[in-house]
Design a protein around this motif. Structure first.
Motif, mmCIF file in Angstrom:
data_model
loop_
_atom_site.group_PDB
_atom_site.id
_atom_site.type_symbol
_atom_site.label_atom_id
_atom_site.label_comp_id
_atom_site.label_asym_id
_atom_site.label_seq_id
_atom_site.Cartn_x
_atom_site.Cartn_y
_atom_site.Cartn_z
ATOM 1 N N GLU A 62 102.057 51.491 -14.799
ATOM 2 C CA GLU A 62 103.368 50.859 -14.872
ATOM 3 C C GLU A 62 104.192 50.844 -13.595
ATOM 4 O O GLU A 62 105.594 50.908 -13.973
ATOM 5 C CB GLU A 62 103.990 51.403 -16.236
ATOM 6 N N LEU A 65 106.877 48.330 -13.014
ATOM 7 C CA LEU A 65 108.375 48.419 -13.513
ATOM 8 C C LEU A 65 109.132 49.290 -12.925
ATOM 9 O O LEU A 65 110.418 49.366 -13.102
ATOM 10 C CB LEU A 65 107.930 48.905 -14.795
ATOM 11 N N ALA A 352 106.335 46.152 -20.158
ATOM 12 C CA ALA A 352 107.487 45.491 -19.300
ATOM 13 C C ALA A 352 108.167 44.384 -20.088
ATOM 14 O O ALA A 352 107.568 44.023 -21.062
ATOM 15 C CB ALA A 352 107.031 44.923 -17.970
ATOM 16 N N TRP A 401 112.433 40.088 -9.375
ATOM 17 C CA TRP A 401 112.077 40.218 -10.790
ATOM 18 C C TRP A 401 111.288 39.182 -11.341
ATOM 19 O O TRP A 401 111.388 39.161 -12.557
ATOM 20 C CB TRP A 401 113.618 40.527 -11.370
ATOM 21 N N PHE A 404 108.895 39.540 -14.301
ATOM 22 C CA PHE A 404 108.980 39.804 -15.534
ATOM 23 C C PHE A 404 109.176 38.495 -16.415
ATOM 24 O O PHE A 404 109.721 38.696 -17.606
ATOM 25 C CB PHE A 404 109.983 40.899 -15.586
ATOM 26 N N ARG A 408 104.686 34.843 -18.942
ATOM 27 C CA ARG A 408 103.726 35.393 -18.073
ATOM 28 C C ARG A 408 102.248 35.502 -18.971
ATOM 29 O O ARG A 408 101.351 35.683 -18.350
ATOM 30 C CB ARG A 408 104.123 36.826 -17.303
#
Length: 415
Positions: A62, A65, A352, A401, A404, A408
């Motif tokens: 992760e 993130l 996320a 960013w 995110f 997606r």
């Protein structure tokens, strides 16, 4: 006769800490705002422990993130300062370091391995002796195997912050006139999005349909209602919001006077490989948590269609939390159990958030921003989510960013 159409610059669907933080940010930018939620701050915000922990919350795979969580943690002092200045002195914001401890040899090795990953990302994780840790926190258990200090991980009280945000939203909206809560809050359920072209769900979003038949017209609509986001009617064609409920049990306990302060810092630990944390509050209570399950014990309900309502507290979860917390701090056995709570957090396939605008036929769908899927990090990410949403309304897209973006997992935007 009640007005059938409410007009506002920005409509925010969802009154948890993320939605309230976004509303406050855009209101301070000079826009009028209306938050739509039948029970503001009664979902995941109500249960959240409030750890602002980008370092100790780093999980394997992760790492993408991490930049977002670090950036948001850095925003928290400036985010909370105006609330404190306005008289909300007890937001629970503390900048004391977090202690991460291991119970046995296996926990020591797991935390040492994690520390290497954290150090490889330039994070500050200081190993301290158990003796030093017990000088700082005398009630720590005697049988711990290791202790790390993370100066960058702090805490806040989500319930207190949410209350402060709601008060401030109404005070600003009522300045110069009669204060009416409905100026900034509609305690109804949002059922769908309204579009400039009702026959084209990829056309500009210009409002929200409420469950009582009323509508809210807005230049921008922010969908921040957690698990309920994917069930809204009128989402752009092809948009896939793969949200899942992840439940956690949380305990709140009162510390008797003779044991205060039980702790001055948040203590996170591994006990036989199982995580547990103890978070001290300014009112003489502590929060204990860390269970995680996806068995959907509460069934449908809550703030929006398709959302998960309050869950049933797991007896096994309560038992394991108390058992493991006592390993870290034996005096937990002497505390008064005040509250057991279970709430669902909105998880995504990559854990996320879904944050940003949505691709349409010709560029992004105008008037629509998605802000959900924050999972473990809703409280931590509130300031950065608010900043990103306000920037998008100002026509600014922060390239850091864009990974995110909420589409997606949709065919149009799959990586």
């Amino acid at each position: 006769m009640e007005k059938q159409c409410i007009e506002t610059d920005v409509a925010v669907i969802g009154g948890g800490i993320v939605g309230l933080g976004i509303a406050w940010e855009v209101q301070r930018s000079g826009r009028s705002v209306t938050v739509i939620d039948p029970g503001p701050a009664t979902g995941a915000t109500f249960a959240a422990a409030g750890m602002l922990a980008p370092v100790s919350e780093l999980h394997y795979q992760e790492e993408e993130l991490l930049g977002l969580t670090l950036a948001s943690a850095a925003l928290w002092p400036d985010f909370v300062a105006p609330l404190i200045a306005a008289g909300h002195v007890d937001t629970g914001f503390r900048t004391t370091a977090t202690l991460v401890v291991g119970a046995d040899a296996g926990d020591r090795q797991a935390l040492a391995d994690l520390r290497q990953v954290q150090l490889s990302h330039g994070l500050d994780v200081e190993q301290v002796s158990i003796r030093t840790a017990r000088v700082e926190e005398p009630l720590l258990g005697p049988q711990l195997s290791c202790v790390y200090r993370i100066a960058q991980d702090h805490q806040v009280d989500p319930r207190a912050v949410a209350t402060a945000l709601r008060v401030q939203l109404n005070i600003v909206a009522g300045a110069g006139g009669r204060l009416r809560e409905e100026q900034t809050s509609i305690r109804r359920m949002a059922t769908g999005l309204l579009h400039e072209d009702p026959d084209n769900p990829s056309s500009q979003v210009n409002g929200v349909q409420l469950d009582d038949g009323r509508t809210v017209t807005a230049g921008e609509v922010v969908v921040a209602n957690g698990l309920g986001a994917s069930a809204l009617a009128g989402l752009p064609t092809g948009l896939n919001l793969p949200l899942r409920p992840v439940y956690g049990d949380i305990l709140r306990l009162r510390v008797p006077e003779h044991l205060r302060p039980l702790l001055t810092a948040t203590v996170r630990g591994l006990v036989r490989g199982v995580p547990v944390y103890i978070v001290p509050r300014n009112d003489g209570t502590v929060v204990i948590g860390a269970t995680q399950r996806e068995d959907d014990p509460g069934g449908p309900g809550g703030g929006s269609p398709g959302s998960a309502g309050p869950g049933r507290v797991s007896a096994g979860g309560v038992y394991s939390l108390l058992r493991d917390a006592q390993t870290l701090v034996p005096a937990v056995a002497e505390l008064e159990l005040l509250e057991t709570t279970a709430r669902a957090r909105p998880g995504t396939p990559d854990n996320a958030p879904l944050l940003g605008r949505v691709a349409g036929v010709d560029g992004d769908v105008a008037g629509l921003i998605i802000a959900t899927g924050f999972f473990r990090h809703g409280v931590l990410l509130t300031p950065i989510a608010a900043q990103i949403c306000r920037q998008l309304m100002d026509g600014i897209t922060a390239q850091d960013w864009t990974g995110f973006r909420p589409g997606r997992f949709s065919d149009k935007e799959k990586k």
